[in-house]
Design an enzyme around this catalytic site. Structure first.
Site, PDB file in Angstrom:
ATOM      1  CD  GLN A   1      -2.702   1.208   2.552  1.00  0.00           C
ATOM      2  OE1 GLN A   1      -2.164   1.673   3.554  1.00  0.00           O
ATOM      3  NE2 GLN A   1      -3.951   0.749   2.543  1.00  0.00           N
TER       4      GLN A   1
ATOM      5  CE1 TYR B   1      -2.353   9.224   7.539  1.00  0.00           C
ATOM      6  CE2 TYR B   1      -3.463   7.325   6.587  1.00  0.00           C
ATOM      7  CZ  TYR B   1      -2.892   7.963   7.677  1.00  0.00           C
ATOM      8  OH  TYR B   1      -2.847   7.338   8.901  1.00  0.00           O
TER       9      TYR B   1
ATOM     10  NE  ARG C   1      -8.216   0.490   3.274  1.00  0.00           N
ATOM     11  CZ  ARG C   1      -8.066  -0.024   4.494  1.00  0.00           C
ATOM     12  NH1 ARG C   1      -7.271   0.546   5.375  1.00  0.00           N
ATOM     13  NH2 ARG C   1      -8.699  -1.128   4.833  1.00  0.00           N
TER      14      ARG C   1
ATOM     15  NE  ARG D   1      -8.766  -2.512  16.999  1.00  0.00           N
ATOM     16  CZ  ARG D   1      -9.258  -1.469  16.353  1.00  0.00           C
ATOM     17  NH1 ARG D   1     -10.139  -1.652  15.380  1.00  0.00           N
ATOM     18  NH2 ARG D   1      -8.891  -0.247  16.651  1.00  0.00           N
TER      19      ARG D   1
END
Length: 779
Positions: free
Chosen positions: A504, A586, A634, A728
């Site tokens: 990524q 971002y 993404r 997670r």
């Protein structure tokens, strides 16, 4: 002064609203202490009611049986029961069994509760508007506001209850048919005006509830906004003539309305408490309105009985009920969204459409449905392409020249342990372990394209050849890490072989130069900060974060070339897939959101302008990335903030990237602005992926609180996603995928155990955990 114990003197109770919740609360409180003086105010006549049938679950009935056997016995003699759900899709009826429903007429339910109130000595004041709650609170010990979705009590004390009422996007009308459906029936009508749907179920031996629902714009286009009750009823009967067998429909003070979701920050004010629809609503498509109201009454009565004083009782009531209600509301929201977007699913294969409808709320899952109806579920699996004995998650998936052995993705997770951007032993172990753990695709954390593009000093990068060589060490292990289980497709090539690894690439933008996550997430470094750049000169945390420089033409070109250089190194490092990070606030995400892009040049303004630079970067990367290797993007599908990107704009963003050559869209949400208000919950981001996939026909990766293999199978079979990314769960268990295979009895090539780990492929024995659990009952 301490509050007086509830048992000292019998309570004087006022109940505002004579619906099922208010009446049942009165019954229970009176039964628990016959000395109590309880009055119910109901503005309508005893035989006035709205709607027709009421559905109650076995769980709710069990609570009623324990609390008041007399009411339960009366209800038991009235119920109509059935097990099947019929789903009609373009003339084809698919039936799923084993569901278990019980329903009765709403009027009969109220009669039973009226009779029980009268037998206990509860005073019922029909055709009488209750005094304001504030007046009743001054003369009563407890005021129960059960006055429904339009609660005057809630609105008169809105400053305390702090309600939020959301009007949803569909119109619906409650009607009835004078015959009994033999199943719960869902049917759609694809009209010239748009898709309409029918929800029907029996509530007596010779009558059924029929709800007709459609999007607001369809309702208006069909002219229903100009029709009266009789005309609307007749028109609905014509549209769904096949479902009704040509029979008529009848109304009962029926009108078109839009569902309103009610949420309150607080449920009590002094000695006044909200229950049922006054406190919360859940869309009728999961049949929970009356159920929640009755369960509220049960919990409130129990807490009044158990607690030492009224404040403690009301606190305990809300503490007990709120998690249950919030869970139900999340399920109801997922269900109503599915029906709001029904048109996007109409072209699905019939069984997949039916499976999606049955699992729309995420309360019914693949595993649960298989227990209820193995034949139906097996047919859905066969249509999906599952080989015998192969769960959906262990079917392969192809993107360009890359075939993933299964549908599980280890989601990109920032680790913050690199030195000068170089991945070290930790990254080798972290990513290698998860590849050995069986996932089909392992994603790196966001790999930064420049030193200034890092989030923290601990972020990895790909701006030097040294970093590229370190990443090659990782990809080699993922591809060839350990000998494979004998007989697997990867035997002799390595159990890592068959696992793919994706990189990524991203740039932090205005969210850079911050501390390591565990030292203060999003907080600036205490020293040695590097300059930030972004779409616009807006700090992430106002008054805290560094103000970034708005990129000029030279800066835009430089960063685009940094992405290009990183892409060359990623290809040389033998990554199988490249993902461009355009989410989470971002740099590239900062261009996409109107909250973070206030530019007035060609890179700002409308969505076309805001997309321009991210697409330029994408094109530069795609040109250099090997043509046989896939690229994904993404995105944040919503900013969770007014004025930000919406789900509708996310579709256009996905459409643009797909048109430029993206092979799949990785659909996340939020993290763009700190004031966001996400709607957290299980699989809470998957509806956004679902909508993009089924609107555009573009492969998607779903993320966001997907935690079980059952969720993965359910989402795949329903056509809501193509791949599922879990974060997670893979931190908790690096072998999550292999353990999911073992739990499901699968031992095929899509989940190969490394030979050194083969002895651990069976679940170890554990101690007993099946002891009886405490259960609240009212004696």
């Amino acid at each position: 002064m301490a509050a007086e114990p509830l048992t000292a003197e019998p309570l004087k109770v006022a109940v505002i609203g004579g619906g099922p919740g208010g009446l049942y609360a009165a019954v229970l409180l009176k039964r628990l202490d016959p000395r109590r003086e309880i009055t119910v105010w109901e503005r309508n006549a005893p035989d006035d009611t709205f709607g027709f049938g009421v559905v109650l679950s076995d769980e709710t009935l069990g609570g009623i049986e324990h609390a008041d056997p007399a009411v339960h016995a009366a209800l038991r003699g009235e119920f109509v029961r059935w097990d099947d759900i019929d789903i009609v899709h373009r003339g084809r009826t698919l039936t799923s069994g084993g569901h278990g429903f019980a329903a009765l007429g709403r009027r009969r339910l109220l009669e039973i509760l009226h009779e029980r109130c009268a037998s206990l000595g509860v005073r019922l004041r029909f055709r009488t508007q209750a005094p304001p709650a504030a007046e009743l609170a001054a003369t009563h010990d407890l005021v129960i506001a059960a006055d429904g979705v339009n609660s005057r009590t809630r609105e008169s004390h809105a400053d305390v209850f702090r309600p939020t009422v959301t009007t949803e996007r569909c119109r619906y009308i409650w009607l009835a048919a004078d015959f009994a459906f033999d199943a719960f029936r869902f049917e759609i009508a694809e009209t010239e005006h748009g898709v309409m749907q029918l929800h029907g179920y029996p509530f007596s031996a010779d009558a059924s509830t029929v709800i007709v629902e459609m999007r607001e714009e369809v309702w208006r286009a069909a002219g229903f906004d100009t029709l009266d009750e009789r005309q609307s009823t007749e028109q609905c009967a014509k549209i769904f003539a096949d479902a009704l067998g040509g029979r008529a429909l009848r109304a009962n003070k029926s009108s078109w309305t839009a569902f309103r979701t009610v949420v309150n920050e607080h449920w009590s004010h002094g000695n006044t408490v909200l229950i049922g629809d006054a406190a919360h609503t859940a869309h009728f498509s999961i049949g929970s309105g009356t159920k929640l109201a009755v369960e509220d009454a049960l919990a409130l009565a129990a807490c009044v009985e158990e607690q030492p004083d009224l404040p403690a009782a009301l606190t305990a009531y809300e503490t007990e009920r709120r998690p249950v209600v919030e869970s139900t509301q999340r399920a109801a929201a997922a269900s109503l969204r599915w029906f709001e977007e029904l048109a996007t699913y109409a072209d699905q294969p019939a069984r997949q459409f039916a499976f999606g409808l049955l699992t729309r709320s995420r309360r019914v899952t693949h595993d649960n449905l298989r227990l209820r109806d193995a034949g139906f579920t097996g047919a859905v699996e066969a249509d999906f392409g599952c080989a015998p004995g192969t769960p959906p998650m262990f079917t392969p998936f192809r993107l360009r020249g890359l075939t993933l052995r299964n549908r599980v993705v280890v989601s990109a997770m920032d680790m913050y342990v690199a030195e000068d951007g170089v991945p070290g032993d930790f990254h080798l172990v972290h990513l290698g372990a998860r590849a050995l753990g069986g996932a089909g695709l392992v994603m790196t954390e966001m790999v930064c394209v420049s030193p200034e593009g890092r989030i923290t000093p601990g972020c990895t990068g790909l701006w030097t050849d040294e970093q590229g060589a370190a990443w090659r060490r990782v990809t080699d292990f993922v591809h060839n890490g350990a000998p494979a289980e004998a007989g697997s497709a990867e035997a002799g090539a390595g159990a890592g072989a068959g696992a793919a690894i994706g990189i990524q690439l991203g740039h932090s933008g205005r969210k850079g130069s911050t501390r390591l996550m565990w030292e203060g997430m999003d907080q600036p470094l205490p020293g040695a900060n590097w300059p930030l750049s972004a779409a616009s000169a807006l700090p992430y945390l106002r008054g805290v974060s560094q103000v970034p420089q708005a990129l000029d033409r030279a800066g835009l070109t430089e960063i685009r070339e940094q992405f290009a250089s990183a892409t060359r190194r990623a290809a040389d490092a033998e990554f199988d897939l490249l993902e461009l990070h355009c989410a989470h606030g971002y740099l590239l995400s900062g261009f996409l959101s109107p909250l973070t892009n206030t530019r007035t040049d060609t890179y700002g303004g409308d969505l076309t302008g805001r997309l321009r630079y991210p697409l330029e970067v994408f094109d530069a990367v795609r040109e250099l990335w090997p043509s046989d290797r896939p690229m994904t993007v993404r995105i944040s599908a919503t900013d969770w903030t007014p004025g930000g990107n919406t789900a509708e704009e996310a579709i256009e963003i996905a459409r643009a990237f797909a048109a430029h050559g993206a092979d799949a869209i990785d659909v996340s949400t939020g993290q763009v602005v700190p004031e966001e208000r996400p709607e957290f919950g299980r699989s809470y981001q998957t509806p956004f992926a679902d909508r993009i996939r089924n609107t555009l026909g573009v492969p998607v990766i779903a993320v966001g609180a997907i935690s079980s293999w059952d969720d993965v199978n359910s989402l795949l079979l329903a056509g809501r996603t193509d791949l599922c990314a879990l974060a997670r769960p893979h931190l908790y268990d690096p072998h999550w995928t292999l353990h999911a295979a073992a739990d499901q009895g699968y031992s095929g090539p899509a989940a190969p155990w490394p030979l050194p780990y083969r002895a651990g492929s069976r679940t170890p024995p554990t101690g007993r955990t099946d002891g009886p659990k405490p259960r609240l009952t009212l004696s």
